[in-house]
Motif scaffolding. Structure first.
Motif, PDB file in Angstrom:
ATOM      1  N   PHE A   1      33.038  -2.515  92.167  1.00 16.00           N
ATOM      2  CA  PHE A   1      33.359  -2.497  90.747  1.00 16.00           C
ATOM      3  C   PHE A   1      34.814  -2.929  90.585  1.00 16.00           C
ATOM      4  O   PHE A   1      35.523  -3.139  91.565  1.00 16.00           O
ATOM      5  N   GLY A   2      35.249  -3.047  89.333  1.00 18.27           N
ATOM      6  CA  GLY A   2      36.670  -3.255  89.083  1.00 18.27           C
ATOM      7  C   GLY A   2      37.037  -4.552  88.408  1.00 18.27           C
ATOM      8  O   GLY A   2      38.173  -4.724  87.959  1.00 18.27           O
ATOM      9  N   THR A   3      36.097  -5.504  88.280  1.00 17.07           N
ATOM     10  CA  THR A   3      36.493  -6.800  87.727  1.00 17.07           C
ATOM     11  C   THR A   3      36.915  -6.700  86.265  1.00 17.07           C
ATOM     12  O   THR A   3      37.965  -7.225  85.883  1.00 17.07           O
ATOM     13  N   ALA A   4      36.110  -6.039  85.430  1.00 20.59           N
ATOM     14  CA  ALA A   4      36.462  -5.948  84.011  1.00 20.59           C
ATOM     15  C   ALA A   4      37.733  -5.133  83.803  1.00 20.59           C
ATOM     16  O   ALA A   4      38.589  -5.486  82.984  1.00 20.59           O
ATOM     17  N   LEU A   5      37.881  -4.035  84.548  1.00 25.46           N
ATOM     18  CA  LEU A   5      39.045  -3.172  84.374  1.00 25.46           C
ATOM     19  C   LEU A   5      40.328  -3.879  84.796  1.00 25.46           C
ATOM     20  O   LEU A   5      41.370  -3.741  84.152  1.00 25.46           O
ATOM     21  N   ILE A   6      40.278  -4.644  85.883  1.00 28.87           N
ATOM     22  CA  ILE A   6      41.469  -5.279  86.411  1.00 28.87           C
ATOM     23  C   ILE A   6      41.727  -6.642  85.757  1.00 28.87           C
ATOM     24  O   ILE A   6      42.867  -6.990  85.432  1.00 28.87           O
ATOM     25  N   ALA A   7      40.680  -7.436  85.552  1.00 34.21           N
ATOM     26  CA  ALA A   7      40.873  -8.818  85.102  1.00 34.21           C
ATOM     27  C   ALA A   7      40.991  -8.960  83.590  1.00 34.21           C
ATOM     28  O   ALA A   7      41.573  -9.946  83.116  1.00 34.21           O
ATOM     29  N   SER A   8      40.448  -8.023  82.813  1.00 37.74           N
ATOM     30  CA  SER A   8      40.439  -8.202  81.357  1.00 37.74           C
ATOM     31  C   SER A   8      41.827  -8.350  80.732  1.00 37.74           C
ATOM     32  O   SER A   8      42.047  -9.272  79.936  1.00 37.74           O
ATOM     33  N   PRO A   9      42.807  -7.473  81.048  1.00 35.29           N
ATOM     34  CA  PRO A   9      44.119  -7.636  80.403  1.00 35.29           C
ATOM     35  C   PRO A   9      44.790  -8.982  80.670  1.00 35.29           C
ATOM     36  O   PRO A   9      45.219  -9.652  79.718  1.00 35.29           O
ATOM     37  N   PRO A  10      44.889  -9.472  81.940  1.00 28.95           N
ATOM     38  CA  PRO A  10      45.513 -10.783  82.124  1.00 28.95           C
ATOM     39  C   PRO A  10      44.705 -11.935  81.549  1.00 28.95           C
ATOM     40  O   PRO A  10      45.273 -12.900  81.033  1.00 28.95           O
TER      41      PRO A  10
ATOM     42  N   GLY B   1      41.070   3.736  74.393  1.00 22.24           N
ATOM     43  CA  GLY B   1      41.950   4.835  74.783  1.00 22.24           C
ATOM     44  C   GLY B   1      41.188   5.963  75.442  1.00 22.24           C
ATOM     45  O   GLY B   1      41.642   6.532  76.443  1.00 22.24           O
ATOM     46  N   LEU B   2      40.013   6.286  74.900  1.00 25.34           N
ATOM     47  CA  LEU B   2      39.188   7.333  75.507  1.00 25.34           C
ATOM     48  C   LEU B   2      38.697   6.928  76.891  1.00 25.34           C
ATOM     49  O   LEU B   2      38.700   7.727  77.826  1.00 25.34           O
ATOM     50  N   LEU B   3      38.294   5.673  77.015  1.00 23.97           N
ATOM     51  CA  LEU B   3      37.852   5.180  78.310  1.00 23.97           C
ATOM     52  C   LEU B   3      38.981   5.252  79.329  1.00 23.97           C
ATOM     53  O   LEU B   3      38.795   5.713  80.460  1.00 23.97           O
ATOM     54  N   GLY B   4      40.176   4.784  78.931  1.00 25.27           N
ATOM     55  CA  GLY B   4      41.309   4.817  79.846  1.00 25.27           C
ATOM     56  C   GLY B   4      41.622   6.228  80.307  1.00 25.27           C
ATOM     57  O   GLY B   4      41.865   6.464  81.492  1.00 25.27           O
ATOM     58  N   SER B   5      41.606   7.182  79.388  1.00 30.29           N
ATOM     59  CA  SER B   5      41.877   8.577  79.742  1.00 30.29           C
ATOM     60  C   SER B   5      40.818   9.113  80.701  1.00 30.29           C
ATOM     61  O   SER B   5      41.131   9.820  81.672  1.00 30.29           O
ATOM     62  N   PHE B   6      39.571   8.790  80.431  1.00 28.16           N
ATOM     63  CA  PHE B   6      38.482   9.241  81.282  1.00 28.16           C
ATOM     64  C   PHE B   6      38.618   8.680  82.699  1.00 28.16           C
ATOM     65  O   PHE B   6      38.438   9.384  83.699  1.00 28.16           O
ATOM     66  N   VAL B   7      38.967   7.389  82.792  1.00 36.94           N
ATOM     67  CA  VAL B   7      39.106   6.743  84.094  1.00 36.94           C
ATOM     68  C   VAL B   7      40.256   7.363  84.878  1.00 36.94           C
ATOM     69  O   VAL B   7      40.160   7.605  86.085  1.00 36.94           O
ATOM     70  N   VAL B   8      41.392   7.642  84.194  1.00 41.47           N
ATOM     71  CA  VAL B   8      42.543   8.256  84.862  1.00 41.47           C
ATOM     72  C   VAL B   8      42.168   9.631  85.407  1.00 41.47           C
ATOM     73  O   VAL B   8      42.511   9.987  86.547  1.00 41.47           O
ATOM     74  N   VAL B   9      41.453  10.424  84.609  1.00 37.98           N
ATOM     75  CA  VAL B   9      41.029  11.759  85.063  1.00 37.98           C
ATOM     76  C   VAL B   9      40.124  11.648  86.289  1.00 37.98           C
ATOM     77  O   VAL B   9      40.269  12.406  87.264  1.00 37.98           O
TER      78      VAL B   9
ATOM     79  N   LEU C   1      46.492   1.078  82.722  1.00 34.92           N
ATOM     80  CA  LEU C   1      46.677  -0.222  82.062  1.00 34.92           C
ATOM     81  C   LEU C   1      45.912  -0.278  80.750  1.00 34.92           C
ATOM     82  O   LEU C   1      46.410  -0.822  79.747  1.00 34.92           O
ATOM     83  N   LEU C   2      44.715   0.290  80.738  1.00 36.65           N
ATOM     84  CA  LEU C   2      43.910   0.269  79.521  1.00 36.65           C
ATOM     85  C   LEU C   2      44.558   1.104  78.419  1.00 36.65           C
ATOM     86  O   LEU C   2      44.601   0.679  77.258  1.00 36.65           O
ATOM     87  N   ILE C   3      45.076   2.282  78.758  1.00 35.61           N
ATOM     88  CA  ILE C   3      45.771   3.121  77.765  1.00 35.61           C
ATOM     89  C   ILE C   3      47.016   2.416  77.233  1.00 35.61           C
ATOM     90  O   ILE C   3      47.257   2.348  76.035  1.00 35.61           O
ATOM     91  N   TRP C   4      47.817   1.862  78.148  1.00 39.31           N
ATOM     92  CA  TRP C   4      49.056   1.178  77.756  1.00 39.31           C
ATOM     93  C   TRP C   4      48.768   0.000  76.838  1.00 39.31           C
ATOM     94  O   TRP C   4      49.485  -0.216  75.858  1.00 39.31           O
ATOM     95  N   ARG C   5      47.719  -0.745  77.148  1.00 39.30           N
ATOM     96  CA  ARG C   5      47.410  -1.943  76.353  1.00 39.30           C
ATOM     97  C   ARG C   5      47.018  -1.596  74.923  1.00 39.30           C
ATOM     98  O   ARG C   5      47.228  -2.382  74.005  1.00 39.30           O
TER      99      ARG C   5
END
Length: 273
Positions: free
Chosen positions: A50-59, A125-133, A265-269
């Motif tokens: 996994f990880g493509t959408a989470l990592i690649a989406s912001p850039p 924002g909710l997704l980012g918080s959930f992922v960090v937890v 990164l998702l929360i910050w964005r």
């Protein structure tokens, strides 16, 4: 009874995210930046599943129209995951796949229904918080003992399947839920990756079908995916080289560190300016 009323209007989906025209020939700096982001994302994807959408989406969103990013990643994810699943088909843990698949499909359906109902910044924002937890929990928890395929109660798969499908339907990034579950269940790393690849392939195929119905795929997007496909191959090649020195504990640490980074990164964005 018809199931059509439970699905959102695809016309309203297209109106919600109108597609700006995408040039058929992207400039070299744009291709280089997108290719670098995708190479990193697919290296991690090949290692972790996994990880493509989470990592690649912001850039990618900084150089491509935002409405094109999710369909583009869905095309590339499906190509990579389906190819990997086919090559490793003998290693697929079918018992775990059967446990996760119904919940994943139900969660995806719910996620698509919510997509047109809830504000995207709030959900991000909710997704980012959930992922960090989830990342912190994984790093702080004692290393679990892997069990043989099918040894755990079937009910244990319901939560990761539903949540992974829900987050995948909303953001295209629910694979970490399946990976976290399978990493605990499967001692064989090849079985883990093969089963995860099947789940990602099925999930992205569903999203591609929705994009086709909603009119989110065109020739320009297909050409862009073709131009960026070498990054997918390069990422898988790099992962094969890295994997030789990566034991199970390091793999688990990398998975949870990726969750922390991606969630932050998702929360910050999406922080209000």
């Amino acid at each position: 009874m018809s199931l059509l009323p439970v699905f959102p209007s695809f016309t309203s989906l297209a109106e919600l995210a109108p597609l700006p025209p995408l040039p058929l020939a992207l400039d070299l700096p744009t291709l280089a930046w997108a290719g670098l982001a995708l190479t990193l994302a697919y290296t991690l994807f090949a290692l972790l599943g996994f990880g493509t959408a989470l990592i690649a989406s912001p850039p990618l969103a900084s150089v491509l129209p935002v409405a094109q990013v999710i369909p583009l990643l869905a095309l590339l994810d499906f190509a990579g995951a389906a190819s990997r699943a086919w090559r490793a088909r003998r290693n697929i843990a079918t018992a775990e796949l059967r446990r996760l698949l119904p919940g994943m499909l139900a969660g995806q359906t719910l996620g698509i229904m919510l997509l047109v109902q809830l504000p995207a910044p709030l959900m991000a924002g909710l997704l980012g918080s959930f992922v960090v937890v989830q990342g912190w929990r994984g790093l702080l928890a004692a290393q679990p003992e892997a069990t043989a395929p099918g040894a755990a109660p079937a009910q244990r798969a319901i939560w990761p399947a539903l949540c992974g499908g829900l987050l995948g339907g909303l953001f295209g990034s629910g694979g970490f839920m399946y990976a976290s579950y399978l990493e605990r269940q499967l001692a064989d790393r090849q079985a883990f990756r093969a089963t995860q690849a099947v789940l990602i392939a099925l999930s992205t195929a569903w999203r591609i079908a929705l994009c086709v119905v909603a009119g989110s795929l065109d020739r320009a997007l297909l050409l862009t995916a073709l131009l960026l496909s070498p990054s997918l191959l390069l990422g898988h090649w790099l992962a094969a080289r890295i994997d030789a020195g990566l034991n199970r504990q390091r793999l688990r640490q990398l998975l949870n560190l990726l969750l922390l980074l991606a969630g932050s990164l998702l929360i910050w964005r999406h922080l209000p300016l």
